[in-house]
Design a protein around this motif. Structure first.
Motif, PDB file in Angstrom:
ATOM      1  N   LEU A  37       0.828  -1.206   0.000  1.00 45.79           N
ATOM      2  CA  LEU A  37       0.000   0.000   0.000  1.00 45.79           C
ATOM      3  C   LEU A  37       0.867   1.261   0.000  1.00 45.79           C
ATOM      4  O   LEU A  37       0.438   2.314  -0.438  1.00 45.79           O
ATOM      5  N   ARG A  38       2.089   1.110   0.548  1.00 42.77           N
ATOM      6  CA  ARG A  38       3.009   2.260   0.556  1.00 42.77           C
ATOM      7  C   ARG A  38       3.713   2.311  -0.805  1.00 42.77           C
ATOM      8  O   ARG A  38       4.854   1.875  -0.959  1.00 42.77           O
ATOM      9  N   SER A  39       2.993   2.831  -1.761  1.00 41.81           N
ATOM     10  CA  SER A  39       3.475   2.840  -3.139  1.00 41.81           C
ATOM     11  C   SER A  39       3.377   4.246  -3.719  1.00 41.81           C
ATOM     12  O   SER A  39       2.451   5.003  -3.388  1.00 41.81           O
ATOM     13  N   PRO A  40       4.304   4.626  -4.610  1.00 37.99           N
ATOM     14  CA  PRO A  40       4.162   5.911  -5.308  1.00 37.99           C
ATOM     15  C   PRO A  40       2.835   6.024  -6.055  1.00 37.99           C
ATOM     16  O   PRO A  40       2.327   7.129  -6.235  1.00 37.99           O
ATOM     17  N   ALA A  41       2.283   4.902  -6.492  1.00 41.18           N
ATOM     18  CA  ALA A  41       1.003   4.950  -7.197  1.00 41.18           C
ATOM     19  C   ALA A  41      -0.110   5.478  -6.294  1.00 41.18           C
ATOM     20  O   ALA A  41      -0.999   6.216  -6.738  1.00 41.18           O
ATOM     21  N   VAL A  42      -0.055   5.092  -5.020  1.00 41.97           N
ATOM     22  CA  VAL A  42      -1.043   5.586  -4.044  1.00 41.97           C
ATOM     23  C   VAL A  42      -0.691   7.010  -3.616  1.00 41.97           C
ATOM     24  O   VAL A  42      -1.538   7.908  -3.589  1.00 41.97           O
ATOM     25  N   ALA A  43       0.587   7.226  -3.296  1.00 39.72           N
ATOM     26  CA  ALA A  43       1.019   8.541  -2.809  1.00 39.72           C
ATOM     27  C   ALA A  43       0.752   9.641  -3.836  1.00 39.72           C
ATOM     28  O   ALA A  43       0.367  10.759  -3.477  1.00 39.72           O
ATOM     29  N   ALA A  44       0.935   9.329  -5.124  1.00 38.80           N
ATOM     30  CA  ALA A  44       0.726  10.344  -6.162  1.00 38.80           C
ATOM     31  C   ALA A  44      -0.729  10.774  -6.229  1.00 38.80           C
ATOM     32  O   ALA A  44      -1.037  11.967  -6.405  1.00 38.80           O
ATOM     33  N   ARG A  45      -1.650   9.820  -6.099  1.00 45.10           N
ATOM     34  CA  ARG A  45      -3.079  10.165  -6.182  1.00 45.10           C
ATOM     35  C   ARG A  45      -3.531  10.967  -4.960  1.00 45.10           C
ATOM     36  O   ARG A  45      -4.280  11.919  -5.075  1.00 45.10           O
ATOM     37  N   ILE A  46      -3.093  10.550  -3.797  1.00 49.42           N
ATOM     38  CA  ILE A  46      -3.449  11.313  -2.592  1.00 49.42           C
ATOM     39  C   ILE A  46      -2.755  12.676  -2.618  1.00 49.42           C
ATOM     40  O   ILE A  46      -3.338  13.707  -2.250  1.00 49.42           O
ATOM     41  N   GLY A  47      -1.508  12.680  -3.093  1.00 43.72           N
ATOM     42  CA  GLY A  47      -0.789  13.945  -3.188  1.00 43.72           C
ATOM     43  C   GLY A  47      -1.456  14.915  -4.132  1.00 43.72           C
ATOM     44  O   GLY A  47      -1.453  16.131  -3.892  1.00 43.72           O
ATOM     45  N   MET A  48      -2.042  14.418  -5.222  1.00 45.02           N
ATOM     46  CA  MET A  48      -2.728  15.314  -6.156  1.00 45.02           C
ATOM     47  C   MET A  48      -3.942  15.963  -5.490  1.00 45.02           C
ATOM     48  O   MET A  48      -4.161  17.178  -5.626  1.00 45.02           O
ATOM     49  N   ALA A  49      -4.720  15.162  -4.752  1.00 46.24           N
ATOM     50  CA  ALA A  49      -5.875  15.726  -4.038  1.00 46.24           C
ATOM     51  C   ALA A  49      -5.416  16.729  -2.979  1.00 46.24           C
ATOM     52  O   ALA A  49      -6.026  17.798  -2.803  1.00 46.24           O
ATOM     53  N   LEU A  50      -4.328  16.385  -2.274  1.00 49.37           N
ATOM     54  CA  LEU A  50      -3.808  17.287  -1.252  1.00 49.37           C
ATOM     55  C   LEU A  50      -3.297  18.586  -1.883  1.00 49.37           C
ATOM     56  O   LEU A  50      -3.494  19.678  -1.337  1.00 49.37           O
ATOM     57  N   GLY A  51      -2.655  18.475  -3.043  1.00 47.93           N
ATOM     58  CA  GLY A  51      -2.161  19.664  -3.725  1.00 47.93           C
ATOM     59  C   GLY A  51      -3.297  20.582  -4.146  1.00 47.93           C
ATOM     60  O   GLY A  51      -3.186  21.814  -4.035  1.00 47.93           O
ATOM     61  N   ILE A  52      -4.410  19.999  -4.625  1.00 46.00           N
ATOM     62  CA  ILE A  52      -5.572  20.821  -5.006  1.00 46.00           C
ATOM     63  C   ILE A  52      -6.137  21.530  -3.773  1.00 46.00           C
ATOM     64  O   ILE A  52      -6.444  22.725  -3.806  1.00 46.00           O
ATOM     65  N   ALA A  53      -6.260  20.776  -2.661  1.00 48.35           N
ATOM     66  CA  ALA A  53      -6.792  21.382  -1.424  1.00 48.35           C
ATOM     67  C   ALA A  53      -5.878  22.505  -0.936  1.00 48.35           C
ATOM     68  O   ALA A  53      -6.351  23.581  -0.541  1.00 48.35           O
ATOM     69  N   PHE A  54      -4.571  22.270  -0.953  1.00 44.68           N
ATOM     70  CA  PHE A  54      -3.630  23.321  -0.537  1.00 44.68           C
ATOM     71  C   PHE A  54      -3.706  24.522  -1.471  1.00 44.68           C
ATOM     72  O   PHE A  54      -3.597  25.674  -1.039  1.00 44.68           O
ATOM     73  N   GLY A  55      -3.884  24.259  -2.770  1.00 43.08           N
ATOM     74  CA  GLY A  55      -3.989  25.368  -3.723  1.00 43.08           C
ATOM     75  C   GLY A  55      -5.204  26.242  -3.455  1.00 43.08           C
ATOM     76  O   GLY A  55      -5.115  27.479  -3.477  1.00 43.08           O
ATOM     77  N   VAL A  56      -6.358  25.603  -3.193  1.00 43.23           N
ATOM     78  CA  VAL A  56      -7.570  26.370  -2.882  1.00 43.23           C
ATOM     79  C   VAL A  56      -7.366  27.164  -1.591  1.00 43.23           C
ATOM     80  O   VAL A  56      -7.730  28.341  -1.487  1.00 43.23           O
ATOM     81  N   CYS A  57      -6.761  26.511  -0.588  1.00 42.91           N
ATOM     82  CA  CYS A  57      -6.490  27.186   0.684  1.00 42.91           C
ATOM     83  C   CYS A  57      -5.583  28.403   0.470  1.00 42.91           C
ATOM     84  O   CYS A  57      -5.810  29.470   1.050  1.00 42.91           O
ATOM     85  N   PHE A  58      -4.569  28.226  -0.361  1.00 43.12           N
ATOM     86  CA  PHE A  58      -3.606  29.314  -0.576  1.00 43.12           C
ATOM     87  C   PHE A  58      -4.276  30.502  -1.264  1.00 43.12           C
ATOM     88  O   PHE A  58      -4.140  31.651  -0.805  1.00 43.12           O
ATOM     89  N   VAL A  59      -5.013  30.251  -2.327  1.00 44.59           N
ATOM     90  CA  VAL A  59      -5.639  31.354  -3.078  1.00 44.59           C
ATOM     91  C   VAL A  59      -6.691  32.063  -2.228  1.00 44.59           C
ATOM     92  O   VAL A  59      -6.722  33.309  -2.157  1.00 44.59           O
ATOM     93  N   THR A  60      -7.560  31.300  -1.551  1.00 46.17           N
ATOM     94  CA  THR A  60      -8.600  31.930  -0.738  1.00 46.17           C
ATOM     95  C   THR A  60      -7.994  32.639   0.479  1.00 46.17           C
ATOM     96  O   THR A  60      -8.516  33.657   0.938  1.00 46.17           O
ATOM     97  N   GLY A  61      -6.873  32.093   0.988  1.00 39.22           N
ATOM     98  CA  GLY A  61      -6.186  32.770   2.090  1.00 39.22           C
ATOM     99  C   GLY A  61      -5.601  34.102   1.661  1.00 39.22           C
ATOM    100  O   GLY A  61      -5.658  35.085   2.396  1.00 39.22           O
ATOM    101  N   LEU A  62      -5.040  34.144   0.441  1.00 36.10           N
ATOM    102  CA  LEU A  62      -4.518  35.412  -0.073  1.00 36.10           C
ATOM    103  C   LEU A  62      -5.632  36.441  -0.205  1.00 36.10           C
ATOM    104  O   LEU A  62      -5.457  37.623   0.118  1.00 36.10           O
ATOM    105  N   LEU A  63      -6.796  35.995  -0.687  1.00 42.56           N
ATOM    106  CA  LEU A  63      -7.928  36.918  -0.830  1.00 42.56           C
ATOM    107  C   LEU A  63      -8.341  37.481   0.529  1.00 42.56           C
ATOM    108  O   LEU A  63      -8.604  38.681   0.673  1.00 42.56           O
ATOM    109  N   SER A  64      -8.392  36.602   1.533  1.00 43.39           N
ATOM    110  CA  SER A  64      -8.783  37.048   2.870  1.00 43.39           C
ATOM    111  C   SER A  64      -7.772  38.029   3.435  1.00 43.39           C
ATOM    112  O   SER A  64      -8.134  39.050   4.033  1.00 43.39           O
ATOM    113  N   HIS A  65      -6.488  37.723   3.233  1.00 46.62           N
ATOM    114  CA  HIS A  65      -5.437  38.611   3.736  1.00 46.62           C
ATOM    115  C   HIS A  65      -5.527  39.972   3.052  1.00 46.62           C
ATOM    116  O   HIS A  65      -5.422  41.012   3.714  1.00 46.62           O
ATOM    117  N   TYR A  66      -5.742  39.959   1.742  1.00 44.87           N
ATOM    118  CA  TYR A  66      -5.814  41.220   1.000  1.00 44.87           C
ATOM    119  C   TYR A  66      -7.032  42.035   1.431  1.00 44.87           C
ATOM    120  O   TYR A  66      -6.958  43.268   1.548  1.00 44.87           O
TER     121      TYR A  66
END
Length: 394
Positions: free
Chosen positions: A21-50
């Motif tokens: 289960l500890r495979s790059p095939a699994v890590a890449a898919r979870i990492g992609m979802a995590l990257g999207i979530a972090f991206g949304v957090c980053f952009v909306t956080g910048l808007l709030s800060h501004y």
């Protein structure tokens, strides 16, 4: 001199972790979802800060009125959903931290050290962001530093480290995503042969379910019809007149002044000024607007506010409605609560009110009686309560 073999160093080794289960095939898919979530957090956080900046080279818009409610809701929901995603991602990759460098030569040690440090920065900053963000949603401040500047600065560190990590791992990520998760083995460790308690696809489904459940348990702070199931939607629907309160009149120390008949709202523009009592404001033309109030901590609620247009009050001192104004509360502490700038985008909007009533009743003391500011698409922390003065900026 005997050259030490890195493989003989004590401690856990990657081959001690045998689950496939500890495979790059699994890590890449979870990492992609995590990257999207972090991206949304980053952009909306910048808007709030501004939106909270007193000076804005590009004016923050007053429309749509629900804009800040949406972006801040997304910020908190995606941040909370990132918790299970990050935990599973770390579980899938942490055996790699025990990999030995190919040799103990200085150059190889330096390269290995830099790689580990970059990952450490990414993991540590991600945990910092999620922990401080979650505790902020609960108004639980166990630290001495200012939340907003620390959260903002660390967001850049996190997103920078994430981009570096993606760039370094891009060939592996691409290879992993191009094949079926069960069939991709090209980057697996040779010793990762145990089937484990479930399939890789089963682990991914469990992870998506955990993230989705987290969203449902949180989204009620922004989406009213989810409040009955959103146990993480702290304070949603609570508070006098159906709207949460971050700071009560008692906590702000304003009860005596707020209920005194001597209270006056001072409005000034250069040499011209007026002092308005609550009866004076009630005698002016009253307007009613339904506007959301949305907090940086994630909760939001609609209210039907009645009061005087700010532009009508500015006209009493000969000020143009399209003016930046300084809005001050008569409470004496709290950096965001006492004084803030209301940009002309909001001051000139007909929906911006000096609210005297909420849902047909006099403002509750905790909601800013005798008078508060309410403007569309503005962070709740800047919707100043217990107004004391309004000054048109030069």
């Amino acid at each position: 001199m005997k050259v030490l073999d890195p493989q003989t160093l004590p401690g856990p080794k990657p081959e001690h972790f045998t689950s496939r289960l500890r495979s790059p095939a699994v890590a890449a898919r979870i990492g992609m979802a995590l990257g999207i979530a972090f991206g949304v957090c980053f952009v909306t956080g910048l808007l709030s800060h501004y939106a909270q900046n007193p000076t804005q080279p590009i004016p923050y818009p007053s429309s749509p009125s629900w804009g800040y409610r949406l972006t801040q809701g997304l910020h908190v929901v995606t941040g909370t959903a990132s918790v299970p995603l990050l935990l599973v991602k770390l579980w899938t990759v942490y055996p790699k931290l025990f990999e030995r460098p190919p040799s103990l030569r200085a150059r190889q040690l330096l390269l290995t050290g830099l790689e580990r440090v970059s990952i450490l920065v990414l993991v540590a900053s991600s945990i910092f962001m999620l922990v401080t963000g979650l505790t902020n949603t609960a108004s639980w401040y166990v630290w001495k530093f200012g939340f907003r500047p620390a959260h903002y600065a660390m967001a850049w560190v996190t997103i920078g480290a994430l981009l570096v990590h993606i760039a370094v791992k891009l060939p592996v990520i691409r290879e992993a995503l191009l094949h079926d998760v069960e069939d991709e083995h090209s980057h697996d460790r040779p010793t990762a042969v145990d089937q484990g308690v479930m399939s890789r696809r089963g682990l991914l489904r469990t992870t998506w379910l955990a993230a989705g459940t987290t969203v449902l348990l949180t989204a009620g702070a922004t989406v009213p019809w989810l409040r009955t199931v959103s146990v993480f939607g702290v304070r949603s629907g609570d508070g006098p007149q159906g709207i949460p309160v971050n700071r009560s009149a008692k906590a702000a120390g304003v009860t005596a002044t707020a209920t005194s008949e001597s209270w006056r709202l001072e409005v000034s523009h250069g040499e011209r000024s007026v002092a308005l009592s609550r009866p004076d404001l009630l005698a002016m033309t009253q307007r009613t607007e339904t506007l959301p109030i949305a907090c940086v901590e994630g909760w939001s609620a609609n209210g039907t506010w009645t009061g005087v247009r700010l532009s009508d009050v500015l006209a009493l001192v000969g000020a143009d409605a399209d003016s930046d104004v300084t809005v001050s509360s008569f409470q004496e502490n709290g950096p965001y609560y006492t004084v803030n700038t209301l940009q002309k985008t909001f001051a000139g909007d007909d929906r911006t009110l000096l609210a005297l009533m909420l849902d047909g009743e006099a403002l509750a003391l905790d909601h800013g009686y005798p008078c508060r500011l309410i403007a569309p698409n503005r962070p709740g922390v800047l919707q100043t309560k217990w107004l004391g003065s309004i000054e048109v900026q030069a």
